[in-house]
Enzyme design. Sequence first.
Site, PDB file in Angstrom:
ATOM      1  N   ASP A 357       0.842  -1.200   0.000  1.00 38.94           N
ATOM      2  CA  ASP A 357       0.000   0.000   0.000  1.00 38.94           C
ATOM      3  C   ASP A 357       0.876   1.247   0.000  1.00 38.94           C
ATOM      4  O   ASP A 357       0.671   2.178  -0.771  1.00 38.94           O
ATOM      5  CB  ASP A 357      -0.910   0.017   1.237  1.00 38.94           C
ATOM      6  N   ASP A 489      -5.491  -9.469  -1.788  1.00 41.06           N
ATOM      7  CA  ASP A 489      -5.390 -10.025  -0.434  1.00 41.06           C
ATOM      8  C   ASP A 489      -6.226 -11.282  -0.255  1.00 41.06           C
ATOM      9  O   ASP A 489      -6.002 -12.045   0.684  1.00 41.06           O
ATOM     10  CB  ASP A 489      -5.906  -8.988   0.578  1.00 41.06           C
TER      11      ASP A 489
HETATM   12  C1  GLC Z   1      -6.995  -3.347  -0.177  1.00 40.86           C
HETATM   13  C2  GLC Z   1      -5.623  -3.460   0.438  1.00 40.86           C
HETATM   14  C3  GLC Z   1      -4.582  -3.679  -0.618  1.00 40.86           C
HETATM   15  C4  GLC Z   1      -4.956  -4.826  -1.505  1.00 40.86           C
HETATM   16  C5  GLC Z   1      -6.343  -4.660  -2.080  1.00 40.86           C
HETATM   17  C6  GLC Z   1      -6.804  -5.843  -2.875  1.00 40.86           C
HETATM   18  O1  GLC Z   1      -7.099  -2.190  -0.920  1.00 40.86           O
HETATM   19  O2  GLC Z   1      -5.305  -2.298   1.175  1.00 40.86           O
HETATM   20  O3  GLC Z   1      -3.346  -3.939  -0.036  1.00 40.86           O
HETATM   21  O4  GLC Z   1      -4.010  -4.934  -2.523  1.00 40.86           O
HETATM   22  O5  GLC Z   1      -7.250  -4.448  -1.023  1.00 40.86           O
HETATM   23  O6  GLC Z   1      -6.977  -6.977  -2.092  1.00 40.86           O
END
Ligand code: GLC
Length: 795
Positions: A357, A489
């Site tokens: 992030d 994620d």
């Molecule tokens: C959220 C998280 C990020 C991730 C995204 C997709 O925005 O902060 O780190 O890449 O979700 O899962």
Amino acid sequence: MQYGYFDEKAREYVITNPDTPAPWANYLGSPDYGAIITVNAGGYSFVKSGAAGRILRYTFNQFDEPGRYIYLRDEETGDFWSASWKPVKKPLDQYRTECHHGTSYTEFVSEYNGIRSKALYYVPMGATHEVWRITLENLTDKPRKISVFGYAELTTESFYTQDLVNMQYTQFITRTEFHDDFILEQINEFNYPRPDGTTGRERFFGVAGAPVVSYTGRREQFLGRNRFDAPQAVLDGKCDNSVNYNGNPCGALQVSFDLKAGGKGTAAFLLGQKDVFEARKIMDRYVKTEETVNSELAELIRYWHGELENLKISTPDPAFNAMVNTWNAFQCFTTFVWSRAASLIYCGERNGYGYRDTVQDIQGIMHLDPELARKQLTFMLSAQVHHGAGLPLVKYSHNAGHEDTPEQESYVKETGHPSYRADDALWLFPTVYKYVAETGNTAYLDEEIPFADKDVGTVREHLKRAINFSMTHLGPHGMPAGLHADWNDCLVLGDQGESTFVAFQLYYALEIMKEFCENEPEYVRYLDETAKNLLKILNEKCFEGDRFIRGFRDTGDIIGSKKDKEAAMWLNPQSWAVISRAATPEQAEAILKTANAQLNTPYGLELMQPSYRYEYFEGARMRLFNPGTKENGGIFCQPQGWAILAEALCGHGNRAFDYFRESSPASFNDDADRRVIEPYVHGQFIEGHESPFAGRSHVHWLTGTASTVMVGCVEGILGLRPTPKGIEISPAIPEDWDGFTMEKVFRGKKLHITVDNLAHKEGKPEKVIVNGRERVPGVIPESELKDDNVITVVM
Ligand code: GLC
């Protein structure tokens, strides 16, 4: 329905109807002293941490209470209202109001019953207290006596959850006291007092510019049995001069103004976590209220508008201009500074920076303040473990060279992160590249930076180790293993699973490193061979003619094949195939076309389709979300930026701009009830077509969307593409634009750029004229640039 408009000149979003579908918020201060304030003065304040340093109470998910309330009362009639529409909520046909959300300040300008009030809220530059300046003006031709009550609901404890739920303890640890012009809250007063008798936990709420008429430090006294729309003290016209001892503390102060016809009055409420001596000092600084406030506000505006000055565009699309010039840019600074710390959604429980992030957030301000970006980039490089991976969570107290890592129980216990993600360190490549390209500072690559746990190495060495980490964590096909997750994620692929997204990131990294390591022929050979090999695998195992698959499960099964019933088409592998330059032009055309056909909606591109319902596998955690939501087929907003960039790199200006427009907050300005959250800042996702609320957006402000869409607009649509040697200007714009202008500061030099599109093309300019000299499109070397440059790009 439209609730407000962009005032480009003032760089404000002005809300003219305060009855917004959600509490539309703004950010004040910095995480050292942070404040979130909404269209109705709701929100909270904290010192360093939203969760562990809370000083103002706020109830999440209850629309918008409490807040920084200023009540006004006509002493003749007893009628009262508030400086923001809520909490009192006078009928809007009698109460006219504007909420001006600006760059790090918010002002409410309201008119009711012949009284104009202006309530300005801000945190002075570099300060750790906040100011609520209230100005009254009597618009009638008779004298008026108006009382002003300022109300701050103080927490009993810095840990906000303790304040809310551990009431058998926290209700009995505080008391308030009154000191002439401020209320002081004591917490655990006799616990570890400092030599001067203070604890450092005290909070103060004071008023400068007018004498206190009455006060109370007890919430129960201020509110009585009522709520915020009709506090008993305001009904009564006075507080009872009581203090709190056990129960709920607050700061409530009354001042009063005798306003002649046309007369004015000013006071400033001040709030912070300060002991009695510090509070006194701050109070004294505001004796000359107007003067101090005006100069502090001017300083704030000077700073923030200065930060936004390095790129100014003027295109035929005002909403695009407002986003690029001000709001997307300001949001990028907000995510850069605040990470995911505190919002009306994030309560501040995360005690560190997410690796990817933050490394992405840095990209969002690169074109505006590359040196500020570099500081954070250096910090993030120092959070790389010696073997090249990024720490999944970088603590705010990060101490480079001495940190534990996920290999150690202690780190896992402290952060909850047991393993590495496949993508984290790979984000460093585009970010370092963008820094070097924006500044020309190639010496940065030789700068020595410690690793998180042990060792020191140059930036180049850090990047080499990141490549090495990926290359020593390959799956069965020879592509990067999925590990704990990649960018997504929710996609847990494990050591035997493989991600095409990460493979493209790695490919891109290898290409960038070739440029960074020109003087190491052996290493360049290695990079070259590795890249070719990776490309071969991607083409042979992952390309299905109209799409790249999303990857392999640990069983070897394909994810994202066109044969699949669910999750058959994924956006990111397509955009990243293009961004990484791995896709051939023919492939790029084909995969972007499929993305457009299968994922696009009126509100942006869905992350994948169809959503998981029945055909999921264990590692597909997005199945937990409703279809059309977040990673499960929602319009995840971060990837919109990559899609914009990918289309623009192919010269598809029409589609690039469509993608911008579809998901851009500003596009919803006149359909704000659909979007619900602020029409001036990006959210994390928008609900997709499978939701009954398609188009509704969520998780405002603190999202990686800010930076990816910024990059998509600046490098993609506007085509401003710095390279280490100079800058290429290659816009990809809607073909119906006649042209546009940009003012950009590049390495201290001014570029006055005019793009001429009388040919009505959508990309790939014909020629570029630099200070009268015509050249073929491509990189303009820095050596050809003067201090001031007139550049024409002919499409
Ligand atoms: C959220 C998280 C990020 C991730 C995204 C997709 O925005 O902060 O780190 O890449 O979700 O899962």
